[in-house]
Design a protein around this motif. Structure first.
Motif, PDB file in Angstrom:
ATOM      1  N   HIS A 190       0.997  -1.199   0.060  1.00 11.76           N
ATOM      2  CA  HIS A 190      -0.018   0.070   0.049  1.00 11.76           C
ATOM      3  C   HIS A 190       0.851   1.332   0.043  1.00 11.76           C
ATOM      4  O   HIS A 190       0.306   2.327  -0.228  1.00 11.76           O
ATOM      5  CB  HIS A 190      -0.809  -0.068   1.421  1.00 11.76           C
ATOM      6  CG  HIS A 190      -1.845  -1.001   1.328  1.00 11.76           C
ATOM      7  ND1 HIS A 190      -2.993  -1.489   0.455  1.00 11.76           N
ATOM      8  CD2 HIS A 190      -1.738  -2.308   2.124  1.00 11.76           C
ATOM      9  CE1 HIS A 190      -3.206  -2.484   0.718  1.00 11.76           C
ATOM     10  NE2 HIS A 190      -2.801  -3.116   1.906  1.00 11.76           N
ATOM     11  N   SER A 191       2.162   1.171   0.041  1.00 10.35           N
ATOM     12  CA  SER A 191       2.964   2.316   0.225  1.00 10.35           C
ATOM     13  C   SER A 191       3.878   2.160  -0.821  1.00 10.35           C
ATOM     14  O   SER A 191       4.958   1.670  -1.014  1.00 10.35           O
ATOM     15  CB  SER A 191       3.821   2.509   1.446  1.00 10.35           C
ATOM     16  OG  SER A 191       3.036   2.185   2.425  1.00 10.35           O
ATOM     17  N   LYS A 192       3.674   3.011  -2.044  1.00  7.75           N
ATOM     18  CA  LYS A 192       4.114   2.862  -3.287  1.00  7.75           C
ATOM     19  C   LYS A 192       5.477   3.579  -3.349  1.00  7.75           C
ATOM     20  O   LYS A 192       5.414   4.618  -2.754  1.00  7.75           O
ATOM     21  CB  LYS A 192       3.340   3.282  -4.490  1.00  7.75           C
ATOM     22  CG  LYS A 192       2.074   2.297  -4.628  1.00  7.75           C
ATOM     23  CD  LYS A 192       2.482   0.697  -4.834  1.00  7.75           C
ATOM     24  CE  LYS A 192       0.986   0.125  -4.877  1.00  7.75           C
ATOM     25  NZ  LYS A 192       1.448  -1.387  -4.762  1.00  7.75           N
ATOM     26  N   LEU A 193       6.458   3.348  -4.147  1.00 13.27           N
ATOM     27  CA  LEU A 193       7.645   3.993  -4.598  1.00 13.27           C
ATOM     28  C   LEU A 193       8.533   4.547  -3.185  1.00 13.27           C
ATOM     29  O   LEU A 193       9.107   5.681  -3.137  1.00 13.27           O
ATOM     30  CB  LEU A 193       7.120   5.535  -5.170  1.00 13.27           C
ATOM     31  CG  LEU A 193       6.241   5.283  -6.707  1.00 13.27           C
ATOM     32  CD1 LEU A 193       5.915   6.793  -7.170  1.00 13.27           C
ATOM     33  CD2 LEU A 193       7.111   4.532  -7.666  1.00 13.27           C
ATOM     34  N   GLN A 194       8.533   3.643  -2.352  1.00 11.42           N
ATOM     35  CA  GLN A 194       9.253   3.865  -1.190  1.00 11.42           C
ATOM     36  C   GLN A 194      10.684   3.199  -1.180  1.00 11.42           C
ATOM     37  O   GLN A 194      10.732   1.875  -1.332  1.00 11.42           O
ATOM     38  CB  GLN A 194       8.631   3.325   0.087  1.00 11.42           C
ATOM     39  CG  GLN A 194       7.117   4.000   0.280  1.00 11.42           C
ATOM     40  CD  GLN A 194       7.408   5.726   0.275  1.00 11.42           C
ATOM     41  OE1 GLN A 194       8.121   6.208   1.063  1.00 11.42           O
ATOM     42  NE2 GLN A 194       6.825   6.458  -0.635  1.00 11.42           N
ATOM     43  N   ASP A 195      11.705   3.940  -0.656  1.00 14.56           N
ATOM     44  CA  ASP A 195      12.897   3.201  -0.938  1.00 14.56           C
ATOM     45  C   ASP A 195      13.373   2.737   0.646  1.00 14.56           C
ATOM     46  O   ASP A 195      13.436   3.770   1.453  1.00 14.56           O
ATOM     47  CB  ASP A 195      13.824   4.200  -1.142  1.00 14.56           C
ATOM     48  CG  ASP A 195      15.529   3.617  -0.942  1.00 14.56           C
ATOM     49  OD1 ASP A 195      15.554   2.531  -0.823  1.00 14.56           O
ATOM     50  OD2 ASP A 195      16.365   4.497  -1.473  1.00 14.56           O
TER      51      ASP A 195
END
Length: 224
Positions: A190-195
């Motif tokens: 549910h938490s996109k584009l997270q490094d």
């Protein structure tokens, strides 16, 4: 040995992100501003106050930040109350209960407002498990600033070296590490584009964790 676990909320305990996104974009539409998906992704882990301060500065919005926050919160509250299928993330209640049963202190440190935190605690009856509920709205700067996790660690029954943070956002992981706290990155769908590369370890499901495994983590050795 870990004696205190500090949980983020959105994207870790409950997936309120679609509700937040809906509320934000309804409000952006009302304000007549455009926010790209890429820009929105950078807001993950930031308090609503800081998001609106950024947008006010960028777009020259006339209302003050508190007024902007209240308008967005009205959209959020209506959507939250009407979303019947909103539930805790898979496996997290089992982990919370297991940690609590084994005497590990639980602290919530979320960028969400106090009102949203209270709403989630009431809806899912989680309040009794946590000794402290900390909102990002009480801090002048959002994650990745470490202040919220430094404060959470100061409330722990144990020294900071025996605390652990569970986070799903790049900003949150960076904040935990800047605070000098061991961090587990939760690779939430549910938490996109997270490094999450700064995390000490990364999990894909809460079934990978339990009280015994967490208590046994040697955070001091990991920091060396």
């Amino acid at each position: 040995m870990i004696r205190t676990v500090i949980f983020d909320m959105d994207g870790v305990i409950v997936d309120t992100e679609p509700v937040h996104r809906y509320a934000f974009y309804r409000h952006f539409e009302e304000l007549g501003i455009h926010v790209s998906d890429e820009e929105y992704a950078t807001f993950t882990g930031c308090s609503t106050k800081n998001v609106y301060q950024q947008l006010k500065d960028k777009h020259g919005l006339a209302p003050d930040v508190d007024t902007l926050m209240l308008s967005k919160r009205e959209f959020f509250n209506r959507a939250f109350d009407e979303k019947a299928d909103l539930d805790l993330l898979d496996g997290v209640r089992t982990l919370i209960e297991d940690l609590h049963q084994h005497g590990i202190q639980l602290i919530l440190a979320s960028s969400a407002s106090k009102a949203t935190i209270d709403r989630v605690m009431r809806r899912f009856a989680l309040g009794p498990y946590f000794t402290h509920l900390i909102s990002g709205e009480d801090f002048p700067r959002s994650k990745p600033d470490p202040a919220i996790f430094e404060h959470a660690a100061s409330l722990s029954v144990a020294p900071k070296q025996e605390c652990l943070v569970i986070e799903d956002s790049a900003n949150g992981v960076a904040a935990a590490k800047a605070a000098g706290v061991y961090c587990i990155g939760y690779n939430s769908e549910h938490s996109k584009l997270q490094d999450l590369s700064l995390a000490d370890q990364v999990i894909n499901h809460f079934a990978e964790l339990n009280a015994e495994k967490i208590a046994a983590i040697d955070s001091v050795a990991a920091a060396k």
